[in-house]
Design a protein around this motif. Sequence first.
Motif, PDB file in Angstrom:
ATOM      1  N   ASN A   1      -3.142  37.712   4.902  1.00 52.12           N
ATOM      2  CA  ASN A   1      -2.800  38.465   6.114  1.00 52.12           C
ATOM      3  C   ASN A   1      -1.289  38.648   6.296  1.00 52.12           C
ATOM      4  OD1 ASN A   1      -1.929  35.944   6.929  1.00 52.12           O
ATOM      5  ND2 ASN A   1      -3.451  35.688   8.540  1.00 52.12           N
ATOM      6  N   GLY A   2      -0.501  38.200   5.301  1.00 49.65           N
ATOM      7  CA  GLY A   2       0.944  38.360   5.356  1.00 49.65           C
ATOM      8  C   GLY A   2       1.684  37.204   6.012  1.00 49.65           C
ATOM      9  N   GLU A   3       0.954  36.266   6.619  1.00 46.37           N
ATOM     10  CA  GLU A   3       1.587  35.094   7.220  1.00 46.37           C
ATOM     11  C   GLU A   3       2.042  34.137   6.124  1.00 46.37           C
ATOM     12  OE1 GLU A   3      -0.735  33.087  10.177  1.00 46.37           O
ATOM     13  OE2 GLU A   3      -1.288  34.961  11.166  1.00 46.37           O
ATOM     14  N   HIS A   4       3.052  33.362   6.450  1.00 45.09           N
ATOM     15  CA  HIS A   4       3.575  32.380   5.498  1.00 45.09           C
ATOM     16  C   HIS A   4       3.054  30.992   5.842  1.00 45.09           C
ATOM     17  CE1 HIS A   4       6.366  35.014   3.369  1.00 45.09           C
ATOM     18  NE2 HIS A   4       6.441  35.657   4.519  1.00 45.09           N
ATOM     19  N   SER A   5       2.825  30.218   4.815  1.00 40.85           N
ATOM     20  CA  SER A   5       2.394  28.840   4.966  1.00 40.85           C
ATOM     21  C   SER A   5       3.023  28.034   3.830  1.00 40.85           C
ATOM     22  CB  SER A   5       0.865  28.737   4.933  1.00 40.85           C
ATOM     23  OG  SER A   5       0.467  27.440   5.313  1.00 40.85           O
ATOM     24  N   ALA A   6       2.650  26.780   3.723  1.00 43.22           N
ATOM     25  CA  ALA A   6       3.193  25.913   2.676  1.00 43.22           C
ATOM     26  C   ALA A   6       2.201  24.794   2.376  1.00 43.22           C
ATOM     27  CB  ALA A   6       4.535  25.320   3.123  1.00 43.22           C
ATOM     28  N   LEU A   7       2.328  24.249   1.191  1.00 44.91           N
ATOM     29  CA  LEU A   7       1.471  23.117   0.829  1.00 44.91           C
ATOM     30  C   LEU A   7       1.685  21.944   1.784  1.00 44.91           C
ATOM     31  CD1 LEU A   7       1.738  23.221  -3.059  1.00 44.91           C
ATOM     32  CD2 LEU A   7      -0.206  23.883  -1.637  1.00 44.91           C
ATOM     33  N   THR A   8       2.914  21.779   2.268  1.00 46.08           N
ATOM     34  CA  THR A   8       3.172  20.708   3.227  1.00 46.08           C
ATOM     35  C   THR A   8       2.331  20.897   4.486  1.00 46.08           C
ATOM     36  OG1 THR A   8       5.097  21.950   4.017  1.00 46.08           O
ATOM     37  CG2 THR A   8       5.514  20.155   2.454  1.00 46.08           C
ATOM     38  N   GLU A   9       2.147  22.149   4.923  1.00 45.86           N
ATOM     39  CA  GLU A   9       1.319  22.427   6.109  1.00 45.86           C
ATOM     40  C   GLU A   9      -0.152  22.138   5.838  1.00 45.86           C
ATOM     41  OE1 GLU A   9       1.978  26.251   7.988  1.00 45.86           O
ATOM     42  OE2 GLU A   9       4.115  26.144   7.503  1.00 45.86           O
TER      43      GLU A   9
ATOM     44  N   LYS B   1       0.835  -1.203   0.000  1.00 44.61           N
ATOM     45  CA  LYS B   1       0.000   0.000   0.000  1.00 44.61           C
ATOM     46  C   LYS B   1       0.867   1.249   0.000  1.00 44.61           C
ATOM     47  CE  LYS B   1      -3.819  -2.348   2.139  1.00 44.61           C
ATOM     48  NZ  LYS B   1      -4.902  -2.320   3.051  1.00 44.61           N
ATOM     49  N   HIS B   2       0.542   2.148  -0.903  1.00 36.07           N
ATOM     50  CA  HIS B   2       1.278   3.403  -1.054  1.00 36.07           C
ATOM     51  C   HIS B   2       0.362   4.576  -0.714  1.00 36.07           C
ATOM     52  CE1 HIS B   2       4.772   1.742  -3.297  1.00 36.07           C
ATOM     53  NE2 HIS B   2       3.893   0.795  -3.583  1.00 36.07           N
ATOM     54  N   SER B   3       0.945   5.601  -0.085  1.00 37.08           N
ATOM     55  CA  SER B   3       0.213   6.841   0.155  1.00 37.08           C
ATOM     56  C   SER B   3       1.174   8.002  -0.099  1.00 37.08           C
ATOM     57  CB  SER B   3      -0.356   6.884   1.575  1.00 37.08           C
ATOM     58  OG  SER B   3       0.656   6.707   2.541  1.00 37.08           O
ATOM     59  N   PHE B   4       0.600   9.150  -0.471  1.00 33.71           N
ATOM     60  CA  PHE B   4       1.399  10.278  -0.943  1.00 33.71           C
ATOM     61  C   PHE B   4       0.914  11.590  -0.342  1.00 33.71           C
ATOM     62  CE2 PHE B   4       1.395   7.038  -4.155  1.00 33.71           C
ATOM     63  CZ  PHE B   4       2.668   7.049  -4.701  1.00 33.71           C
ATOM     64  N   CYS B   5       1.852  12.443   0.010  1.00 35.84           N
ATOM     65  CA  CYS B   5       1.547  13.844   0.307  1.00 35.84           C
ATOM     66  C   CYS B   5       1.241  14.492  -1.046  1.00 35.84           C
ATOM     67  CB  CYS B   5       2.766  14.456   0.998  1.00 35.84           C
ATOM     68  SG  CYS B   5       3.206  16.118   0.562  1.00 35.84           S
ATOM     69  N   CYS B   6       0.640  15.670  -1.048  1.00 35.50           N
ATOM     70  CA  CYS B   6       0.320  16.334  -2.322  1.00 35.50           C
ATOM     71  C   CYS B   6       1.577  16.541  -3.173  1.00 35.50           C
ATOM     72  CB  CYS B   6      -0.403  17.650  -2.081  1.00 35.50           C
ATOM     73  SG  CYS B   6       0.526  18.903  -1.187  1.00 35.50           S
ATOM     74  N   LEU B   7       2.719  16.767  -2.540  1.00 34.59           N
ATOM     75  CA  LEU B   7       3.967  16.949  -3.289  1.00 34.59           C
ATOM     76  C   LEU B   7       4.561  15.606  -3.721  1.00 34.59           C
ATOM     77  CD1 LEU B   7       5.500  19.824  -1.155  1.00 34.59           C
ATOM     78  CD2 LEU B   7       4.279  20.002  -3.331  1.00 34.59           C
ATOM     79  N   GLY B   8       4.276  14.558  -2.970  1.00 34.95           N
ATOM     80  CA  GLY B   8       4.697  13.213  -3.371  1.00 34.95           C
ATOM     81  C   GLY B   8       4.010  12.777  -4.654  1.00 34.95           C
TER      82      GLY B   8
ATOM     83  N   SER C   1       9.249  26.917  -4.141  1.00 41.30           N
ATOM     84  CA  SER C   1      10.056  26.215  -3.139  1.00 41.30           C
ATOM     85  C   SER C   1       9.699  24.735  -3.118  1.00 41.30           C
ATOM     86  CB  SER C   1       9.822  26.811  -1.757  1.00 41.30           C
ATOM     87  OG  SER C   1       8.573  26.398  -1.249  1.00 41.30           O
ATOM     88  N   GLY C   2      10.540  23.965  -2.447  1.00 43.10           N
ATOM     89  CA  GLY C   2      10.324  22.524  -2.338  1.00 43.10           C
ATOM     90  C   GLY C   2       9.202  22.125  -1.407  1.00 43.10           C
ATOM     91  N   SER C   3       8.708  23.064  -0.608  1.00 48.23           N
ATOM     92  CA  SER C   3       7.584  22.746   0.279  1.00 48.23           C
ATOM     93  C   SER C   3       6.306  23.468  -0.145  1.00 48.23           C
ATOM     94  CB  SER C   3       7.923  23.081   1.733  1.00 48.23           C
ATOM     95  OG  SER C   3       8.274  24.430   1.861  1.00 48.23           O
TER      96      SER C   3
END
Length: 130
Positions: free
Chosen positions: A98-106, A36-43, A89-91
């Motif tokens: 609102n100026g805050e930073h986030s990432a697809l990994t989050e 069984k395989h599972s992936f993050c959105c970037l995977g 970026s890689g993440s």
Amino acid sequence: MKKYKLTVAQEKWLQALESGKYKKAKGKLHKKKGNKHSFCCLGVACDLYNKTANVKLKTDYNRDYGEISYDGEADILPYKVAKYLKLSSGSGDFEKDNGEHSALTELNDGNWSHKKIAAFIRKNPELFFE
């Protein structure tokens, strides 16, 4: 403001996220338990890259942790894939209204489904792509 036109690679990645064919993983690009395989959105992006690129990413399976790495990366996109998708970026870093930073990994690890992540990227491509 000019509307962002997705590249073929970006469109295929978003379609794969929307397809429901990829089981979701958290914390790692790609997890494997038995068959069984599972992936993050970037995977998902890494898997697609290896299915379509002329030069494949080197994959390694770490049995102890049940994870598959791509070109030595298990947590973020290898440079080749980030460049291929024109991600900043890689993440998948981005700045919120609102100026805050986030990432697809989050977002991925914060219980967003692959479909919801794809919809968010489609709505705001200029936040993610160069």
